[in-house]
Design a protein around this motif. Structure first.
Motif, PDB file in Angstrom:
ATOM      1  N   ASP A 230      33.911  51.213  41.498  1.00 16.73           N
ATOM      2  CA  ASP A 230      34.914  51.370  42.549  1.00 16.73           C
ATOM      3  C   ASP A 230      35.133  50.067  43.304  1.00 16.73           C
ATOM      4  OD1 ASP A 230      35.343  54.009  41.930  1.00 16.73           O
ATOM      5  OD2 ASP A 230      33.984  54.800  43.456  1.00 16.73           O
ATOM      6  N   LEU A 231      34.057  49.357  43.604  1.00 16.92           N
ATOM      7  CA  LEU A 231      34.181  48.089  44.324  1.00 16.92           C
ATOM      8  C   LEU A 231      34.936  47.065  43.483  1.00 16.92           C
ATOM      9  CD1 LEU A 231      30.628  47.789  45.946  1.00 16.92           C
ATOM     10  CD2 LEU A 231      32.790  48.194  47.127  1.00 16.92           C
ATOM     11  N   PHE A 232      34.617  47.021  42.192  1.00 16.83           N
ATOM     12  CA  PHE A 232      35.278  46.047  41.329  1.00 16.83           C
ATOM     13  C   PHE A 232      36.745  46.402  41.155  1.00 16.83           C
ATOM     14  CE2 PHE A 232      36.479  43.793  37.532  1.00 16.83           C
ATOM     15  CZ  PHE A 232      35.818  42.581  37.677  1.00 16.83           C
ATOM     16  N   ARG A 233      37.049  47.680  40.986  1.00 14.89           N
ATOM     17  CA  ARG A 233      38.450  48.082  40.833  1.00 14.89           C
ATOM     18  C   ARG A 233      39.242  47.800  42.099  1.00 14.89           C
ATOM     19  NH1 ARG A 233      38.562  54.020  38.227  1.00 14.89           N
ATOM     20  NH2 ARG A 233      36.878  54.355  39.732  1.00 14.89           N
ATOM     21  N   CYS A 234      38.593  47.983  43.247  1.00 21.09           N
ATOM     22  CA  CYS A 234      39.261  47.680  44.517  1.00 21.09           C
ATOM     23  C   CYS A 234      39.591  46.194  44.597  1.00 21.09           C
ATOM     24  CB  CYS A 234      38.354  48.098  45.682  1.00 21.09           C
ATOM     25  SG  CYS A 234      39.050  47.741  47.316  1.00 21.09           S
ATOM     26  N   ALA A 235      38.615  45.343  44.256  1.00 17.46           N
ATOM     27  CA  ALA A 235      38.851  43.901  44.273  1.00 17.46           C
ATOM     28  C   ALA A 235      39.936  43.514  43.275  1.00 17.46           C
ATOM     29  CB  ALA A 235      37.546  43.159  43.962  1.00 17.46           C
ATOM     30  N   ALA A 236      39.916  44.123  42.090  1.00 16.90           N
ATOM     31  CA  ALA A 236      40.922  43.810  41.066  1.00 16.90           C
ATOM     32  C   ALA A 236      42.321  44.202  41.537  1.00 16.90           C
ATOM     33  CB  ALA A 236      40.574  44.526  39.764  1.00 16.90           C
ATOM     34  N   ASN A 237      42.440  45.329  42.209  1.00 18.26           N
ATOM     35  CA  ASN A 237      43.745  45.759  42.713  1.00 18.26           C
ATOM     36  C   ASN A 237      44.271  44.803  43.786  1.00 18.26           C
ATOM     37  OD1 ASN A 237      44.756  48.336  41.478  1.00 18.26           O
ATOM     38  ND2 ASN A 237      42.709  49.026  42.007  1.00 18.26           N
ATOM     39  N   TYR A 238      43.380  44.331  44.644  1.00 19.61           N
ATOM     40  CA  TYR A 238      43.804  43.349  45.642  1.00 19.61           C
ATOM     41  C   TYR A 238      44.249  42.048  44.973  1.00 19.61           C
ATOM     42  CZ  TYR A 238      42.451  45.940  49.832  1.00 19.61           C
ATOM     43  OH  TYR A 238      42.390  46.855  50.850  1.00 19.61           O
ATOM     44  N   MET A 239      43.565  41.668  43.901  1.00 27.03           N
ATOM     45  CA  MET A 239      43.956  40.459  43.175  1.00 27.03           C
ATOM     46  C   MET A 239      45.340  40.619  42.552  1.00 27.03           C
ATOM     47  SD  MET A 239      40.265  39.632  41.391  1.00 27.03           S
ATOM     48  CE  MET A 239      40.803  38.193  40.447  1.00 27.03           C
ATOM     49  N   ILE A 240      45.642  41.817  42.050  1.00 25.03           N
ATOM     50  CA  ILE A 240      46.958  42.066  41.470  1.00 25.03           C
ATOM     51  C   ILE A 240      48.036  42.039  42.547  1.00 25.03           C
ATOM     52  CG2 ILE A 240      48.375  43.821  40.337  1.00 25.03           C
ATOM     53  CD1 ILE A 240      45.845  44.652  38.807  1.00 25.03           C
ATOM     54  N   VAL A 241      47.716  42.595  43.721  1.00 24.75           N
ATOM     55  CA  VAL A 241      48.658  42.527  44.848  1.00 24.75           C
ATOM     56  C   VAL A 241      48.939  41.071  45.208  1.00 24.75           C
ATOM     57  CG1 VAL A 241      48.951  43.028  47.307  1.00 24.75           C
ATOM     58  CG2 VAL A 241      48.045  44.787  45.783  1.00 24.75           C
ATOM     59  N   LEU A 242      47.883  40.256  45.270  1.00 27.80           N
ATOM     60  CA  LEU A 242      48.052  38.837  45.582  1.00 27.80           C
ATOM     61  C   LEU A 242      48.922  38.145  44.533  1.00 27.80           C
ATOM     62  CD1 LEU A 242      47.364  36.272  47.170  1.00 27.80           C
ATOM     63  CD2 LEU A 242      45.254  36.095  45.823  1.00 27.80           C
ATOM     64  N   LEU A 243      48.693  38.479  43.269  1.00 26.95           N
ATOM     65  CA  LEU A 243      49.466  37.875  42.186  1.00 26.95           C
ATOM     66  C   LEU A 243      50.957  38.154  42.347  1.00 26.95           C
ATOM     67  CD1 LEU A 243      49.557  36.448  39.414  1.00 26.95           C
ATOM     68  CD2 LEU A 243      49.171  38.676  38.358  1.00 26.95           C
ATOM     69  N   HIS A 244      51.305  39.408  42.608  1.00 26.43           N
ATOM     70  CA  HIS A 244      52.715  39.762  42.731  1.00 26.43           C
ATOM     71  C   HIS A 244      53.296  39.308  44.068  1.00 26.43           C
ATOM     72  CE1 HIS A 244      53.266  41.975  39.005  1.00 26.43           C
ATOM     73  NE2 HIS A 244      52.066  42.491  39.172  1.00 26.43           N
ATOM     74  N   ALA A 245      52.480  39.310  45.112  1.00 24.61           N
ATOM     75  CA  ALA A 245      52.958  38.822  46.409  1.00 24.61           C
ATOM     76  C   ALA A 245      53.312  37.344  46.317  1.00 24.61           C
ATOM     77  CB  ALA A 245      51.892  39.048  47.480  1.00 24.61           C
ATOM     78  N   TRP A 246      52.472  36.586  45.602  1.00 26.85           N
ATOM     79  CA  TRP A 246      52.773  35.175  45.435  1.00 26.85           C
ATOM     80  C   TRP A 246      54.035  34.987  44.591  1.00 26.85           C
ATOM     81  CZ3 TRP A 246      52.961  30.652  47.101  1.00 26.85           C
ATOM     82  CH2 TRP A 246      53.230  29.576  46.261  1.00 26.85           C
ATOM     83  N   GLY A 247      54.229  35.824  43.590  1.00 27.67           N
ATOM     84  CA  GLY A 247      55.432  35.721  42.775  1.00 27.67           C
ATOM     85  C   GLY A 247      56.700  35.868  43.595  1.00 27.67           C
ATOM     86  N   ALA A 248      56.630  36.689  44.650  1.00 25.44           N
ATOM     87  CA  ALA A 248      57.789  36.857  45.534  1.00 25.44           C
ATOM     88  C   ALA A 248      57.858  35.740  46.571  1.00 25.44           C
ATOM     89  CB  ALA A 248      57.713  38.207  46.229  1.00 25.44           C
ATOM     90  N   ALA A 249      56.706  35.359  47.137  1.00 27.85           N
ATOM     91  CA  ALA A 249      56.691  34.374  48.217  1.00 27.85           C
ATOM     92  C   ALA A 249      57.056  32.973  47.748  1.00 27.85           C
ATOM     93  CB  ALA A 249      55.310  34.353  48.873  1.00 27.85           C
ATOM     94  N   CYS A 250      56.719  32.639  46.504  1.00 28.05           N
ATOM     95  CA  CYS A 250      56.950  31.272  46.023  1.00 28.05           C
ATOM     96  C   CYS A 250      58.430  30.930  45.944  1.00 28.05           C
ATOM     97  CB  CYS A 250      56.278  31.061  44.671  1.00 28.05           C
ATOM     98  SG  CYS A 250      57.037  31.992  43.320  1.00 28.05           S
TER      99      CYS A 250
END
Length: 240
Positions: A11-31
């Motif tokens: 659960d902890l790893f999946r939570c961290a992975a989901n946050y990483m995916i959010v960061l990936l897509h957030a950066w795709g929009a912010a850049c």
């Protein structure tokens, strides 16, 4: 480690992975709206592009591992699919429905949004429904494709189980998904299925294979020697 401890670890790893995916897509929009030559922009791009991509691969591996965890047969599949229906499919459909409804409502007020309604094909009933439910059309909220893919893989997992439940069959299955990955994703010899990449299928099956072989993901990857291929791959990625 106890089952409770393993579940908490996943659960902890999946939570961290989901946050990483959010960061990936957030950066795709912010850049699109920042100076990409600045130090801050290059730092964010480095972490998003070079570090966060591994999160999605890890989620497919973990999902396959957990699906075949403990006892698996058709009765277990029914129970597991009920859980995934509640945790994956229903939220996926509801969120896409809200998203489509938002576009249709706001598109009447703002011409720019109205152009997106037409561009997404939401101006027809069939087009709107396909963005919510179609198994091969990109969902209206594109990053959610992996939720649909994990659910569909779980739905057809009895086919994988035919191979995984026998010693010889599980290696034949591994050969088959590896060949599919090489032919579609790596060498592009065959067209892939939209939304269901060979990489995702390979990792999902590999997670199940580790489970039926009595190995956990932690057992396989806890060795420090994995740092070597990790560093090599990271270096090759930087040189690309």
């Amino acid at each position: 480690m106890t089952d409770c401890g393993r579940a908490r670890e996943f659960d902890l790893f999946r939570c961290a992975a989901n946050y990483m995916i959010v960061l990936l897509h957030a950066w795709g929009a912010a850049c699109q709206y920042c100076d990409q030559s600045s130090f801050e922009s290059m730092t964010c791009a480095f972490f998003a592009d070079k570090c966060c991509n591994v999160a999605l691969a890890a989620l497919f591996l973990i999902s396959g591992h957990l699906l075949f965890r403990n006892y698996y047969d058709m009765s277990a599949w029914t129970r597991k699919m009920g859980n995934r229906m509640r945790r994956l499919f229903v939220p996926y459909v509801c969120w896409n429905l809200v998203f489509v409804s938002f576009y249709l409502a706001v598109g009447r007020l703002f011409p720019r949004v109205g152009q997106r309604v037409s561009g997404f094909g939401l101006d027809t009933f069939t087009g709107a429904v396909s963005k919510i439910l179609h198994p091969f059309v990109q969902p209206i909220d594109v990053p959610l494709w992996f939720v649909r893919t994990i659910f569909v893989f779980a739905l057809v997992s009895p086919v994988m189980w035919v191979a995984l439940r026998r010693k010889r069959g599980r290696w034949i299955g591994l050969w088959a998904v590896t060949a599919y990955f090489l032919a579609t994703d790596l060498f592009r010899l065959l067209p892939g299925v939209p939304g269901y990449s060979g990489t995702a299928l390979f990792l999902f099956y590999l997670g199940g294979l580790l489970m039926v072989c009595g190995r956990t993901i932690r057992d396989v990857f806890e060795s420090r020697w994995w740092i070597v291929p990790g560093v090599v791959g990271f270096g090759l990625d930087l040189c690309d």
